[in-house]
Design an enzyme around this catalytic site. Structure first.
Site, mmCIF file in Angstrom:
data_model
loop_
_atom_site.group_PDB
_atom_site.id
_atom_site.type_symbol
_atom_site.label_atom_id
_atom_site.label_comp_id
_atom_site.label_asym_id
_atom_site.label_seq_id
_atom_site.Cartn_x
_atom_site.Cartn_y
_atom_site.Cartn_z
ATOM 1 N N HIS A 59 0.622 -1.305 0.093
ATOM 2 C CA HIS A 59 -0.100 0.026 -0.130
ATOM 3 C C HIS A 59 0.676 1.212 -0.087
ATOM 4 O O HIS A 59 1.115 1.877 1.115
ATOM 5 C CB HIS A 59 -0.809 -0.070 1.085
ATOM 6 C CG HIS A 59 -2.073 0.890 1.207
ATOM 7 N ND1 HIS A 59 -3.234 0.627 1.006
ATOM 8 C CD2 HIS A 59 -1.973 2.143 0.970
ATOM 9 C CE1 HIS A 59 -4.157 1.658 0.895
ATOM 10 N NE2 HIS A 59 -3.272 2.737 1.090
ATOM 11 N N HIS A 61 1.624 5.071 -2.111
ATOM 12 C CA HIS A 61 1.200 6.006 -3.095
ATOM 13 C C HIS A 61 2.434 6.529 -3.857
ATOM 14 O O HIS A 61 3.119 7.362 -3.637
ATOM 15 C CB HIS A 61 0.508 7.224 -2.459
ATOM 16 C CG HIS A 61 -0.883 6.958 -1.565
ATOM 17 N ND1 HIS A 61 -2.178 6.705 -2.579
ATOM 18 C CD2 HIS A 61 -1.010 6.285 -0.533
ATOM 19 C CE1 HIS A 61 -2.738 6.512 -1.477
ATOM 20 N NE2 HIS A 61 -2.255 6.229 -0.552
ATOM 21 N N GLY A 67 -3.279 16.177 -1.523
ATOM 22 C CA GLY A 67 -3.908 17.373 -2.364
ATOM 23 C C GLY A 67 -5.307 17.591 -1.629
ATOM 24 O O GLY A 67 -5.908 18.597 -2.309
ATOM 25 N N GLU A 68 -5.522 17.117 -0.333
ATOM 26 C CA GLU A 68 -6.726 17.349 0.344
ATOM 27 C C GLU A 68 -6.808 18.951 0.856
ATOM 28 O O GLU A 68 -7.727 19.209 1.431
ATOM 29 C CB GLU A 68 -7.019 16.440 1.507
ATOM 30 C CG GLU A 68 -7.037 15.098 0.980
ATOM 31 C CD GLU A 68 -7.243 13.844 1.821
ATOM 32 O OE1 GLU A 68 -7.645 14.183 3.083
ATOM 33 O OE2 GLU A 68 -6.512 12.782 1.660
ATOM 34 N N LYS A 153 -8.889 -0.328 -6.340
ATOM 35 C CA LYS A 153 -8.809 0.037 -5.087
ATOM 36 C C LYS A 153 -10.282 0.995 -4.927
ATOM 37 O O LYS A 153 -10.753 1.525 -6.100
ATOM 38 C CB LYS A 153 -7.639 1.326 -5.121
ATOM 39 C CG LYS A 153 -7.815 2.300 -4.085
ATOM 40 C CD LYS A 153 -7.349 1.872 -2.642
ATOM 41 C CE LYS A 153 -7.321 2.948 -1.712
ATOM 42 N NZ LYS A 153 -6.407 4.073 -1.894
ATOM 43 N N ARG A 160 -14.987 10.890 2.480
ATOM 44 C CA ARG A 160 -14.386 11.206 0.887
ATOM 45 C C ARG A 160 -14.662 10.143 0.032
ATOM 46 O O ARG A 160 -14.374 10.078 -1.181
ATOM 47 C CB ARG A 160 -12.769 11.518 1.022
ATOM 48 C CG ARG A 160 -12.246 12.597 1.771
ATOM 49 C CD ARG A 160 -10.833 12.487 2.370
ATOM 50 N NE ARG A 160 -10.776 11.240 3.469
ATOM 51 C CZ ARG A 160 -9.657 10.967 4.005
ATOM 52 N NH1 ARG A 160 -8.580 11.411 3.571
ATOM 53 N NH2 ARG A 160 -9.574 9.888 4.616
ATOM 54 N N HIS A 192 -10.179 1.165 1.217
ATOM 55 C CA HIS A 192 -9.824 2.315 2.265
ATOM 56 C C HIS A 192 -10.916 2.345 3.122
ATOM 57 O O HIS A 192 -11.857 2.653 2.781
ATOM 58 C CB HIS A 192 -9.431 3.557 1.459
ATOM 59 C CG HIS A 192 -9.438 4.577 2.318
ATOM 60 N ND1 HIS A 192 -8.655 5.125 2.973
ATOM 61 C CD2 HIS A 192 -10.446 5.410 2.974
ATOM 62 C CE1 HIS A 192 -8.655 6.148 3.717
ATOM 63 N NE2 HIS A 192 -10.160 6.339 3.780
ATOM 64 N N HIS A 221 -6.340 -0.111 6.774
ATOM 65 C CA HIS A 221 -6.477 0.922 7.833
ATOM 66 C C HIS A 221 -7.459 0.756 8.959
ATOM 67 O O HIS A 221 -7.958 1.456 9.532
ATOM 68 C CB HIS A 221 -7.056 2.262 7.089
ATOM 69 C CG HIS A 221 -6.097 2.892 5.898
ATOM 70 N ND1 HIS A 221 -4.849 2.480 5.473
ATOM 71 C CD2 HIS A 221 -6.801 3.469 4.712
ATOM 72 C CE1 HIS A 221 -4.490 3.227 4.414
ATOM 73 N NE2 HIS A 221 -5.734 3.567 4.046
ATOM 74 N N ASP A 276 1.175 2.756 3.680
ATOM 75 C CA ASP A 276 0.827 3.835 3.348
ATOM 76 C C ASP A 276 1.505 5.045 2.866
ATOM 77 O O ASP A 276 1.234 6.047 2.945
ATOM 78 C CB ASP A 276 -0.450 4.451 4.405
ATOM 79 C CG ASP A 276 -1.562 5.413 3.725
ATOM 80 O OD1 ASP A 276 -1.818 5.250 2.471
ATOM 81 O OD2 ASP A 276 -2.289 6.046 4.227
ATOM 82 N N SER A 280 -1.127 10.911 2.240
ATOM 83 C CA SER A 280 -1.185 12.102 3.168
ATOM 84 C C SER A 280 -1.895 11.711 4.303
ATOM 85 O O SER A 280 -2.887 10.709 4.015
ATOM 86 C CB SER A 280 -1.823 13.424 2.650
ATOM 87 O OG SER A 280 -3.021 13.333 2.165
#
Length: 380
Positions: A59, A61, A67-68, A153, A160, A192, A221, A276, A280
């Site tokens: 897992h 990125h 970008g949140e 995914k 979100r 997620h 998670h 992860d 972010s």
């Protein structure tokens, strides 16, 4: 050709002191003593060192996430040197919240770049959103026709998340399941899991209202809060797989969650741990206002292994599978990945007795030797 002499081998099971011969990308031979080798064979002294499989981080990125908090909070791409320093020889890349400015095509290109640089990289299609962004236009086609794609995914139970219906969740899982069968891949739906109160309930409902095997759903998670973790233990008890995230919650470290599972008498063979990395992390107020944001690191996986051994007192052979062999089994990558075995890929770590990483080998090539990097990413 590389010969590692006199290392204490954990396959992850303890094997004792052995010699390991690497030819090309594979482990050719494991014996008490290997002699009569050509003069050009490179010898690595493994005396007083521990030899383990390379870690598998399922897992990450790899193209950056986040970008949140607007465009300036987009997190950076993964560098090869981070994988080396973190002991990760195999990585599975994925998208997260941002499936708009980040693309599945870019994710594929990054996975291909890491592979060309000498490590093993796979990916998941999709992102948080629904319909899932894909390369071919369909989830199942991506899994079947693109070698690197192992599954899809999706986000659930999160503010979100796309709030898919139960029927849509079942359809996604069914597509992934059949595509996996056709291509010899796990065909999984990596979920997620957010902090919403509904937790794993949508997944339990989908399982009760369909014949989709429980192994297709892979919630991650799950150690982010107590209620979700309790549901995850129930999911595990039913035969499901759960993925624990490093550094997601100081009160629910992966190693401590595993200790609790063992105390409850649960089988832990379907538990995995991931970092992860480069995603972010964020904290929100009750009204949804972003309070804090940061970036997760891939070295969290190695740090968790060290914590489990040194702080929790877990034997290394008990701690290793959660980020090596059990991950490989869950992703249909055994016996090529996740084990020290004749015929397996030569993805190996040499550790000092204090768990410090000394030497890193991926697909038979040395990237770090005696704590010194000798290979980097193309632009590092």
């Amino acid at each position: 050709m590389i010969l590692i002499r006199n290392a204490e081998i954990y396959t992850p099971e303890y094997m004792g002191k052995k010699d390991v011969l690497i030819c090309g990308e594979k482990i050719e031979c494991i014996k008490d003593s290997i002699e009569d080798l050509p003069g050009w064979c490179e010898i690595i002294d493994g005396e007083n060192k521990i030899l383990t499989p390379g870690l598998i981080d399922q897992h990450v990125h790899i193209t950056g996430g986040g970008g949140e908090g607007s465009f300036h909070t987009r997190t950076p791409e993964l560098n090869l040197s981070e994988m080396i320093k973190g002991g990760i020889t195999t990585v599975i890349g994925l998208l997260g919240t941002d499936g708009l400015t980040r693309s599945v095509e870019n994710l594929y290109a990054k996975a291909a770049a890491l592979t060309e640089e000498g490590v093993s990289a796979y990916m998941l299609t999709g992102a948080y959103g629904y319909p899932s962004p894909t390369i071919t236009g369909e989830i199942d086609k991506d899994i079947v026709f693109i070698k690197e794609v192992l599954g899809v995914k999706l986000a659930v139970s999160d503010h979100r998340a796309p709030n898919v219906t139960e029927d849509e969740l079942i359809q996604i899982a069914s597509k992934a399941r059949v595509a996996g069968m056709l291509s010899g891949k796990p065909g999984i739906v990596v979920l997620h899991m957010g902090d919403a109160e509904c937790g794993l309930k949508p997944v339990f409902r989908a399982l009760s209202d369909s014949s989709v095997p429980i192994r297709i759903f892979r919630p991650t998670h799950v150690n982010r809060n107590e209620n979700l973790l309790e549901e995850a233990y129930r999911f595990l008890e039913k035969g499901g797989y759960i993925d624990l995230t490093c550094a997601i919650n100081e009160h629910f470290a992966p190693g401590e969650c595993i200790v609790k599972a063992v105390e409850r008498g649960l089988s832990t063979e379907h538990i995995t741990i991931s970092s992860d990395g480069h995603g972010s992390w964020s904290e929100y107020a009750q009204d949804g206002t972003l309070l804090k944001i940061g970036v997760s690191k891939v070295d969290a996986l190695y740090n968790e292994l060290t914590f489990m051994v040194k702080e929790l007192g877990m034997p290394l052979e008990k701690a290793l599978p959660y980020m090596t062999s059990q991950v490989a089994e869950a992703l249909n990558l055994l016996p090529e990945k996740g084990v020290v075995k004749e015929g397996s890929d030569a993805d190996l770590l040499l550790l000092e007795k204090d768990m410090t990483l000394s030497t890193y080998i991926a697909k038979g090539k040395i990237f770090m030797k005696e704590k010194k990097l000798i290979r980097n990413g193309t632009y590092e």
